[in-house]
Design a protein around this motif. Structure first.
Motif, PDB file in Angstrom:
ATOM      1  N   PRO A  19       1.965  -4.517  -5.484  1.00 49.69           N
ATOM      2  CA  PRO A  19       0.749  -4.863  -4.732  1.00 49.69           C
ATOM      3  C   PRO A  19       0.975  -5.069  -3.236  1.00 49.69           C
ATOM      4  N   ILE A  20       2.205  -5.336  -2.822  1.00 48.81           N
ATOM      5  CA  ILE A  20       2.491  -5.461  -1.388  1.00 48.81           C
ATOM      6  C   ILE A  20       2.194  -4.139  -0.675  1.00 48.81           C
ATOM      7  N   ILE A  26      -4.822  -0.213   2.364  1.00 46.59           N
ATOM      8  CA  ILE A  26      -6.194  -0.689   2.536  1.00 46.59           C
ATOM      9  C   ILE A  26      -6.502  -0.933   4.011  1.00 46.59           C
ATOM     10  N   LEU A  27      -5.538  -1.493   4.753  1.00 41.40           N
ATOM     11  CA  LEU A  27      -5.763  -1.734   6.182  1.00 41.40           C
ATOM     12  C   LEU A  27      -5.921  -0.433   6.964  1.00 41.40           C
ATOM     13  N   LEU A  36      -7.404   8.329  -0.686  1.00 42.83           N
ATOM     14  CA  LEU A  36      -7.962   7.906  -1.968  1.00 42.83           C
ATOM     15  C   LEU A  36      -7.027   8.299  -3.101  1.00 42.83           C
ATOM     16  N   SER A  37      -6.481   9.501  -3.024  1.00 42.59           N
ATOM     17  CA  SER A  37      -5.520   9.948  -4.040  1.00 42.59           C
ATOM     18  C   SER A  37      -4.271   9.067  -4.041  1.00 42.59           C
ATOM     19  N   LEU A  38      -3.795   8.691  -2.858  1.00 46.96           N
ATOM     20  CA  LEU A  38      -2.643   7.794  -2.748  1.00 46.96           C
ATOM     21  C   LEU A  38      -2.952   6.450  -3.394  1.00 46.96           C
ATOM     22  N   PHE A  39      -4.121   5.912  -3.110  1.00 46.43           N
ATOM     23  CA  PHE A  39      -4.505   4.616  -3.668  1.00 46.43           C
ATOM     24  C   PHE A  39      -4.627   4.675  -5.190  1.00 46.43           C
TER      25      PHE A  39
END
Length: 62
Positions: A19-20, A26-27, A36-39
């Protein structure tokens, strides 16, 4: 047996620390399909790591 314990430990710690990596993603903003694909990929890897690391014995208090 040793390999299984190592994989479980790696999954636990990856699930704990991954999660780090969300913060800079997000920033930076999720304003393109590649971000979006990375996320989504990060979320998928995180879910898999939690599943693999679920039985890690070092995570339980004694």
């Amino acid at each position: 047996m040793h390999l299984r314990h190592s994989v479980t430990a790696a999954g636990f710690w990856l699930g704990t620390l991954l999660p780090i990596v969300y913060v800079p993603v997000i920033l930076a903003g999720i304003d393109s399909m590649s971000r979006l694909s990375l996320f989504v990929a990060l979320l998928t890897v995180h879910a898999l790591a939690l599943i693999v690391g679920h039985d890690y014995s070092g995570s339980r208090s004694r």
